[in-house]
Enzyme design. Structure first.
Site, PDB file in Angstrom:
ATOM      1  N   GLU A  25       0.763  -1.347  -0.007  1.00 28.27           N
ATOM      2  CA  GLU A  25       0.252  -0.052   0.455  1.00 28.27           C
ATOM      3  C   GLU A  25       0.869   1.068   0.139  1.00 28.27           C
ATOM      4  OE1 GLU A  25      -4.251  -2.214   2.069  1.00 28.27           O
ATOM      5  OE2 GLU A  25      -2.418  -1.116   3.282  1.00 28.27           O
ATOM      6  N   GLU A  64      -7.437  -1.297  11.576  1.00 33.99           N
ATOM      7  CA  GLU A  64      -6.564   0.047  12.429  1.00 33.99           C
ATOM      8  C   GLU A  64      -6.732   0.521  12.389  1.00 33.99           C
ATOM      9  OE1 GLU A  64      -6.136  -1.853   9.587  1.00 33.99           O
ATOM     10  OE2 GLU A  64      -4.233  -3.095  10.091  1.00 33.99           O
ATOM     11  N   ASP A  79     -12.673  -6.536  -0.569  1.00 35.38           N
ATOM     12  CA  ASP A  79     -13.392  -8.179  -0.446  1.00 35.38           C
ATOM     13  C   ASP A  79     -14.304  -8.063   0.472  1.00 35.38           C
ATOM     14  OD1 ASP A  79     -10.903  -7.516   2.051  1.00 35.38           O
ATOM     15  OD2 ASP A  79     -13.121  -8.573   2.648  1.00 35.38           O
TER      16      ASP A  79
HETATM   17  N1  ADE Z   1      -9.330  -5.324   5.365  1.00 31.72           N
HETATM   18  C1  ADE Z   1      -9.184  -5.580   3.937  1.00 31.72           C
HETATM   19  N2  ADE Z   1     -10.182  -6.418   4.122  1.00 31.72           N
HETATM   20  C2  ADE Z   1     -11.066  -7.212   5.310  1.00 31.72           C
HETATM   21  C3  ADE Z   1     -11.767  -7.908   6.668  1.00 31.72           C
HETATM   22  N3  ADE Z   1     -12.749  -8.873   5.703  1.00 31.72           N
HETATM   23  N4  ADE Z   1     -11.614  -7.875   7.463  1.00 31.72           N
HETATM   24  C4  ADE Z   1     -10.810  -7.102   8.420  1.00 31.72           C
HETATM   25  N5  ADE Z   1     -10.123  -6.031   7.635  1.00 31.72           N
HETATM   26  C5  ADE Z   1     -10.248  -6.313   6.729  1.00 31.72           C
END
Ligand code: ADE
Length: 274
Positions: free
Chosen positions: A13, A198, A221
């Protein structure tokens, strides 16, 4: 000049941003607490960029170091998130208006989600910084996105016309990869847009130091059973394009605004108006 602290959770990132900074005069790197803090210029603006690693503790100590060792004036966190709200799809951008630690629970002594002895459950981010990031994200999605991400890659992730969302983001020390767990979070926080690991920690540190902060997330996701696969693929092929592209637009706009102010001052000076 304002110095911006930029925190990423994963190497991918912030890698392109750091590579760009290394080319500029005045670049330095300091290692503190097993993290490299890259200080210098990004598109003409002073910044310190650091990889925090994953989770709330990692993010919090990194934010404190940026504030106390580097004297940053503001903090922007850039990273990925799992989409929770129905309209939040992979490839969309989320800017957190506020954040809650969904896994914080000191009941019966304090209300669920409230940070004990601070009396805050929901941390609000800086409105001005968020507005600037919103403009940068819109510019990225409208212009750079099509140039930098091929139609094949976009189609592979099911990305059509990516959208920008602003609102509540949840943070916790858990990767959410279960549709039932995601549904439970949504039942507890009906307006939540996304979940990550975070943002609320950075927002808490900034609240405690009265420092402006913004949390920028790209949905990688849907926090369901396929989340770990989608997350990994998104991270390796698309994530840095979003982070780098949006932050570049952000700093470019700042650079242009600073230039306009200098031009206006010069014109006012030349005219003799006090
Ligand atoms: N960061 C990206 N996808 C995530 C997820 N499914 N749960 C927690 N942090 C994430």
């Amino acid at each position: 000049m304002v110095t911006t602290g930029i925190i990423g959770a994963m190497q991918e990132e912030v890698a392109e941003i750091i590579a760009g900074m290394r080319q500029q005069a005045g670049y330095t790197c300091r290692r503190i607490g097993m993290r490299d803090y890259h200080a210098g210029a990004f598109d003409g603006q002073s910044c310190v960029v650091v990889l925090a690693r994953i989770g709330k503790v990692a993010a919090a100590v990194t934010a404190v170091t940026l504030i106390r060792e580097f004297g940053v004036d503001e903090i922007v966190f850039t990273g990925l998130a799992g989409g929770l709200a129905a309209g939040g799809n992979v490839g969309d951008v989320v800017i957190a208006g506020s954040l809650v630690q969904h896994d914080l629970d000191a009941r019966p002594f304090f209300p669920r989600h409230e940070v004990p002895l601070l009396g805050v459950s929901e941390f609000v981010t800086d409105a001005t910084l968020c507005t600037e990031l919103e403009s940068a994200a819109m510019a990225f999605l409208a212009i750079d996105f099509r140039r930098s991400i091929t139609l094949e890659i976009a189609a592979g992730f099911g990305i059509g016309e990516p959208l920008l969302h602003c609102g509540l983001v949840l943070s916790g020390d858990r990767f959410i990869g279960d549709a039932g767990e995601a549904a439970e979070l949504l039942a507890r926080f009906p307006t939540a847009l996304a979940v990550e690991m975070e943002g609320a920690a950075v927002a808490q540190v900034c609240h405690e130091h009265a420092l402006p902060c913004a949390i920028l997330r790209t949905i990688s996701d849907r926090a369901d059973a396929n989340a770990h696969v989608d997350f990994g693929q998104f991270l390796s092929s698309v994530a840095s394009t979003y982070s780098d592209g949006i932050l570049r637009q952000f700093f470019r706009a700042r650079h242009a605004a600073a230039g306009s102010r200098v031009a206006l001052r010069t014109a006012v000076d030349a005219s003799g108006i006090a």
